[in-house]
Design a protein around this motif. Structure first.
Motif, PDB file in Angstrom:
ATOM      1  N   ALA A  65      12.773  -0.247   7.028  1.00  8.66           N
ATOM      2  CA  ALA A  65      13.674   0.892   6.920  1.00  8.66           C
ATOM      3  C   ALA A  65      13.160   1.913   5.902  1.00  8.66           C
ATOM      4  CB  ALA A  65      15.059   0.409   6.521  1.00  8.66           C
ATOM      5  N   LEU A  66      12.679   1.422   4.759  1.00  8.11           N
ATOM      6  CA  LEU A  66      12.145   2.329   3.744  1.00  8.11           C
ATOM      7  C   LEU A  66      10.974   3.115   4.302  1.00  8.11           C
ATOM      8  CD1 LEU A  66      12.082   0.076   0.539  1.00  8.11           C
ATOM      9  CD2 LEU A  66      13.433   2.140   0.860  1.00  8.11           C
ATOM     10  N   GLY A 136       4.928   7.028  -5.167  1.00  6.28           N
ATOM     11  CA  GLY A 136       5.227   6.311  -6.403  1.00  6.28           C
ATOM     12  C   GLY A 136       6.341   5.289  -6.176  1.00  6.28           C
ATOM     13  N   PHE A 137       7.326   5.685  -5.396  1.00  2.00           N
ATOM     14  CA  PHE A 137       8.436   4.799  -5.046  1.00  2.00           C
ATOM     15  C   PHE A 137       7.898   3.609  -4.255  1.00  2.00           C
ATOM     16  CE2 PHE A 137      11.729   3.813  -1.818  1.00  2.00           C
ATOM     17  CZ  PHE A 137      12.700   3.322  -2.665  1.00  2.00           C
ATOM     18  N   LEU A 138       6.991   3.916  -3.320  1.00  2.87           N
ATOM     19  CA  LEU A 138       6.398   2.863  -2.497  1.00  2.87           C
ATOM     20  C   LEU A 138       5.589   1.879  -3.344  1.00  2.87           C
ATOM     21  CD1 LEU A 138       4.833   3.610   0.886  1.00  2.87           C
ATOM     22  CD2 LEU A 138       3.741   1.991  -0.602  1.00  2.87           C
ATOM     23  N   ALA A 139       4.751   2.436  -4.227  1.00  2.75           N
ATOM     24  CA  ALA A 139       3.896   1.586  -5.063  1.00  2.75           C
ATOM     25  C   ALA A 139       4.762   0.666  -5.919  1.00  2.75           C
ATOM     26  CB  ALA A 139       2.995   2.443  -5.942  1.00  2.75           C
ATOM     27  N   GLU A 140       5.832   1.230  -6.494  1.00  3.36           N
ATOM     28  CA  GLU A 140       6.700   0.425  -7.349  1.00  3.36           C
ATOM     29  C   GLU A 140       7.442  -0.633  -6.523  1.00  3.36           C
ATOM     30  OE1 GLU A 140       6.818  -0.037 -10.446  1.00  3.36           O
ATOM     31  OE2 GLU A 140       8.676  -1.203 -10.579  1.00  3.36           O
ATOM     32  N   THR A 141       7.906  -0.262  -5.330  1.00  7.71           N
ATOM     33  CA  THR A 141       8.570  -1.237  -4.454  1.00  7.71           C
ATOM     34  C   THR A 141       7.634  -2.404  -4.197  1.00  7.71           C
ATOM     35  OG1 THR A 141       9.722   0.557  -3.339  1.00  7.71           O
ATOM     36  CG2 THR A 141       9.716  -1.549  -2.217  1.00  7.71           C
ATOM     37  N   GLU A 142       6.408  -2.081  -3.813  1.00  8.56           N
ATOM     38  CA  GLU A 142       5.453  -3.138  -3.457  1.00  8.56           C
ATOM     39  C   GLU A 142       5.132  -4.025  -4.663  1.00  8.56           C
ATOM     40  OE1 GLU A 142       4.814  -3.888  -0.550  1.00  8.56           O
ATOM     41  OE2 GLU A 142       4.757  -2.129   0.739  1.00  8.56           O
ATOM     42  N   ARG A 176      -1.911  -4.898  -1.548  1.00  3.62           N
ATOM     43  CA  ARG A 176      -2.789  -3.878  -0.965  1.00  3.62           C
ATOM     44  C   ARG A 176      -2.005  -2.603  -0.664  1.00  3.62           C
ATOM     45  NH1 ARG A 176      -4.590  -6.869   2.752  1.00  3.62           N
ATOM     46  NH2 ARG A 176      -3.390  -5.812   4.359  1.00  3.62           N
ATOM     47  N   HIS A 177      -0.750  -2.744  -0.225  1.00  2.00           N
ATOM     48  CA  HIS A 177       0.061  -1.549   0.047  1.00  2.00           C
ATOM     49  C   HIS A 177       0.267  -0.744  -1.241  1.00  2.00           C
ATOM     50  CE1 HIS A 177       2.024  -3.859   3.622  1.00  2.00           C
ATOM     51  NE2 HIS A 177       0.796  -3.481   3.879  1.00  2.00           N
ATOM     52  N   ALA A 178       0.467  -1.470  -2.346  1.00  2.00           N
ATOM     53  CA  ALA A 178       0.660  -0.781  -3.631  1.00  2.00           C
ATOM     54  C   ALA A 178      -0.623  -0.038  -4.008  1.00  2.00           C
ATOM     55  CB  ALA A 178       1.027  -1.793  -4.721  1.00  2.00           C
ATOM     56  N   THR A 179      -1.757  -0.700  -3.886  1.00  2.00           N
ATOM     57  CA  THR A 179      -3.038  -0.074  -4.226  1.00  2.00           C
ATOM     58  C   THR A 179      -3.291   1.160  -3.369  1.00  2.00           C
ATOM     59  OG1 THR A 179      -3.802  -2.325  -4.535  1.00  2.00           O
ATOM     60  CG2 THR A 179      -5.469  -0.614  -4.684  1.00  2.00           C
ATOM     61  N   SER A 180      -2.980   1.048  -2.089  1.00  2.00           N
ATOM     62  CA  SER A 180      -3.218   2.177  -1.187  1.00  2.00           C
ATOM     63  C   SER A 180      -2.322   3.369  -1.559  1.00  2.00           C
ATOM     64  CB  SER A 180      -3.026   1.717   0.262  1.00  2.00           C
ATOM     65  OG  SER A 180      -2.368   2.667   1.028  1.00  2.00           O
ATOM     66  N   ALA A 181      -1.066   3.091  -1.943  1.00  2.00           N
ATOM     67  CA  ALA A 181      -0.176   4.184  -2.355  1.00  2.00           C
ATOM     68  C   ALA A 181      -0.729   4.877  -3.599  1.00  2.00           C
ATOM     69  CB  ALA A 181       1.225   3.639  -2.621  1.00  2.00           C
ATOM     70  N   ILE A 182      -1.248   4.081  -4.529  1.00  2.00           N
ATOM     71  CA  ILE A 182      -1.801   4.648  -5.765  1.00  2.00           C
ATOM     72  C   ILE A 182      -3.030   5.499  -5.436  1.00  2.00           C
ATOM     73  CG2 ILE A 182      -2.900   4.061  -7.990  1.00  2.00           C
ATOM     74  CD1 ILE A 182      -0.939   1.537  -7.914  1.00  2.00           C
ATOM     75  N   ALA A 186       0.003   8.290  -5.828  1.00  2.00           N
ATOM     76  CA  ALA A 186       1.354   7.937  -6.270  1.00  2.00           C
ATOM     77  C   ALA A 186       1.582   8.317  -7.734  1.00  2.00           C
ATOM     78  CB  ALA A 186       1.574   6.444  -6.091  1.00  2.00           C
ATOM     79  N   ALA A 187       2.764   8.882  -8.046  1.00  2.00           N
ATOM     80  CA  ALA A 187       3.146   9.147  -9.436  1.00  2.00           C
ATOM     81  C   ALA A 187       3.786   7.873  -9.993  1.00  2.00           C
ATOM     82  CB  ALA A 187       4.144  10.291  -9.489  1.00  2.00           C
ATOM     83  N   GLU A 188       3.698   7.705 -11.329  1.00  2.00           N
ATOM     84  CA  GLU A 188       4.345   6.559 -11.977  1.00  2.00           C
ATOM     85  C   GLU A 188       5.829   6.883 -12.155  1.00  2.00           C
ATOM     86  OE1 GLU A 188       2.499   3.859 -12.658  1.00  2.00           O
ATOM     87  OE2 GLU A 188       4.098   2.716 -13.620  1.00  2.00           O
ATOM     88  N   LEU A 189       6.702   6.065 -11.624  1.00  2.00           N
ATOM     89  CA  LEU A 189       8.143   6.353 -11.725  1.00  2.00           C
ATOM     90  C   LEU A 189       8.637   6.156 -13.155  1.00  2.00           C
ATOM     91  CD1 LEU A 189       9.814   4.678  -8.612  1.00  2.00           C
ATOM     92  CD2 LEU A 189       8.742   6.909  -8.790  1.00  2.00           C
ATOM     93  N   PRO A 190       9.667   6.922 -13.565  1.00  2.00           N
ATOM     94  CA  PRO A 190      10.259   6.691 -14.894  1.00  2.00           C
ATOM     95  C   PRO A 190      10.933   5.310 -14.958  1.00  2.00           C
ATOM     96  CG  PRO A 190      11.459   8.399 -13.663  1.00  2.00           C
ATOM     97  CD  PRO A 190      10.281   8.022 -12.832  1.00  2.00           C
TER      98      PRO A 190
END
Ligand SMILES: [Fe+2]
Ligand SMILES: [Fe+2]
Length: 211
Positions: A65-66, A136-142, A176-182, A186-190
């Motif tokens: 969904a995300l 950034g949201f994606l990277a943090e989720t992963e 790997r999904h997190a790395t790919s987003a970065i 990807a921005a670093e979320l607060p």
């Protein structure tokens, strides 16, 4: 700059949502651990494994969904392609966890339609704030999912190698999904945003363990 989603795109998204929640998912890759023998589990161990795999299945419903929500509103086509690739792998995770729940004689969460709707809205909102934040949201989720799966590897019965193989592979994919987003910027979320995300996934995982 991408225009807002058209009615056609919204209808496709709605149809995908219904299929994600109600139709069996398909996987191109073989299910990890499918050649491993089924372990002799006690009733209690089997129930625990089924509950944990139900939580992971709901997590994958949320991931679908995300991603679908984000892909709908993401503006940069490159980010969109990365999101769609990851979403395909999440579909495989969905298929694997679903299959394992069945093997364990468990059931999927009754609240999946609600989790899908909430996560879709969240993903679409993240897509609207711009690609760097979206990614950034994606990277943090992963990242949080990797930590969560690590926790499940500690809780799953050691004997249950079939469930463990699935969770291990999912963990590698999510990292790997997190790395790919970065890599895609990807921005670093607060920190407060990260904490809010941890809190909402806690509500989801604890509810899906029982319902
Ligand atoms: Fe996943
Ligand atoms: Fe993922």
């Amino acid at each position: 700059m991408r225009p807002l989603p058209s009615l056609d795109e919204l209808i496709v998204a709605f149809d995908r949502g219904l299929r994600t929640v109600f139709a069996p998912a398909q996987s191109l890759r073989a299910t990890p651990g499918e050649n491993l023998p089924e372990a002799e589990l006690t009733d209690e161990q089997r129930r625990l494994s089924a509950s944990l795999m139900r939580v992971n299945h709901t997590g994958e419903i949320c991931a679908q969904a995300l991603y679908q929500g984000q892909a709908l509103t993401a503006r940069d086509t490159r980010a969109k392609a990365a999101l769609e690739q990851a979403a395909r792998e999440e579909t495989e995770h969905l298929a694997w966890t679903e299959r394992r729940i069945e093997e364990l004689g468990g059931r999927k969460s009754l609240l999946n339609p609600a989790w899908y709707a909430g996560s879709f809205a969240l993903g679409a909102a993240a897509g609207l704030v711009g690609d760097r934040w979206n990614l950034g949201f994606l990277a943090e989720t992963e990242r949080q999912v990797v930590a969560h799966l690590e926790g499940h590897l500690q809780r799953l019965p050691v004997e249950d190698s079939r469930s463990r193989a699935i969770v291990e592979t999912m963990k590698e994919d999510e990292a790997r999904h997190a790395t790919s987003a970065i890599k895609h910027g990807a921005a670093e979320l607060p920190s407060p945003a990260k904490a809010a995300m941890r809190l909402s996934s806690k509500v989801m995982t604890e509810t899906a363990f029982w319902i």
